[in-house]
Design an enzyme around this catalytic site. Sequence first.
Site, PDB file in Angstrom:
ATOM      1  CB  THR A   7      40.990  42.518  46.015  1.00  0.00           C
ATOM      2  OG1 THR A   7      42.100  43.409  46.166  1.00  0.00           O
ATOM      3  CG2 THR A   7      39.873  43.259  45.316  1.00  0.00           C
ATOM      4  CB  SER A   8      42.122  44.717  51.006  1.00  0.00           C
ATOM      5  OG  SER A   8      43.474  44.716  50.556  1.00  0.00           O
ATOM      6  N   PRO A  10      40.940  48.643  46.121  1.00  0.00           N
ATOM      7  CG  PRO A  10      40.434  50.801  46.907  1.00  0.00           C
ATOM      8  CD  PRO A  10      41.205  49.554  47.247  1.00  0.00           C
ATOM      9  N   GLY A  11      41.778  49.670  43.678  1.00  0.00           N
ATOM     10  CA  GLY A  11      42.396  49.887  42.363  1.00  0.00           C
ATOM     11  C   GLY A  11      42.362  48.620  41.524  1.00  0.00           C
ATOM     12  CG  ASP A  65      49.866  37.707  45.852  1.00  0.00           C
ATOM     13  OD1 ASP A  65      49.444  38.507  46.699  1.00  0.00           O
ATOM     14  OD2 ASP A  65      51.031  37.279  45.846  1.00  0.00           O
ATOM     15  CB  SER A  66      50.170  42.114  41.794  1.00  0.00           C
ATOM     16  OG  SER A  66      48.922  41.809  41.258  1.00  0.00           O
ATOM     17  N   GLY A 140      49.175  52.211  43.915  1.00  0.00           N
ATOM     18  CA  GLY A 140      50.411  51.517  44.260  1.00  0.00           C
ATOM     19  C   GLY A 140      51.649  52.143  43.615  1.00  0.00           C
ATOM     20  CG  ASP A 142      49.819  51.968  38.597  1.00  0.00           C
ATOM     21  OD1 ASP A 142      50.509  50.984  38.259  1.00  0.00           O
ATOM     22  OD2 ASP A 142      48.575  51.941  38.660  1.00  0.00           O
ATOM     23  CE  LYS A 162      47.996  49.265  36.173  1.00  0.00           C
ATOM     24  NZ  LYS A 162      47.728  49.391  37.606  1.00  0.00           N
TER      25      LYS A 162
END
Length: 184
Positions: A7-8, A10-11, A65-66, A140, A142, A162
């Site tokens: 993933t790119s 970090p979250g 993927d979200s 993002g 959030d 979360k």
Amino acid sequence: MRLAFITSNPGKAEEAKKYFEPLGIEVYQLHMSYPEIQADTLEEVAEYGARWLAERVEGPFFLDDSGLFVEALKGFPGVYSAYVYKTLGYWGILKLLEGESNRRAYFKSVIAYWDGELHIFTGRADGEITTEPKGSGGFGFDPIFKPEGFDRTFAEMTTEEKNKISHRGRALKAFATWLKENLK
Ligand code: ITT
Ligand code: NA
């Protein structure tokens, strides 16, 4: 056990690390870009990416993927969430929903794990889009997403909080359960 998370973001990596840590599984972030095709579902995007990476990465890995699906916007930004976040940001979503009373939305996460075969795990979190951003945690969208049954946005929660109720937390739970049953 160590697990590569491609993933790119970090979250996302932080959430997966925190989720697996107490289970004795170490997650590490692998930076490798892969094609994200335009498709109707997150599952298709995740599967294409995983199969593409499978030919290029040694050993098992997973990706996520979200998307954020807003009811009043007929599911937008959905599979376009990353693009919309980069271009309009969460302010763009707030703007599109100005004067809209139906704030219902959900996040969905699709995890694709490759170990020689493809395994898909999904999770969903229902809630609503706030009228203004709140909180500085998370990433993002959030700050503008308030999960059902809570008075706080995801950005006002710790990673552990979360993870307990989020789309990604639920997908990670399905993944972890599968690992426990399938790893010898
Ligand atoms: P990858 O490298 O893992 O693909 P990405 O940030 O591009 O990272 P996606 O393609 O899955 O991730 O795009 C989803 C978008 O939705 C992206 O802008 C994220 O910031 C956002 N998003 C994903 N999960 C989220 C979450 O749990 N909370 C808030 N926003 C989230
Ligand atoms: Na992406």
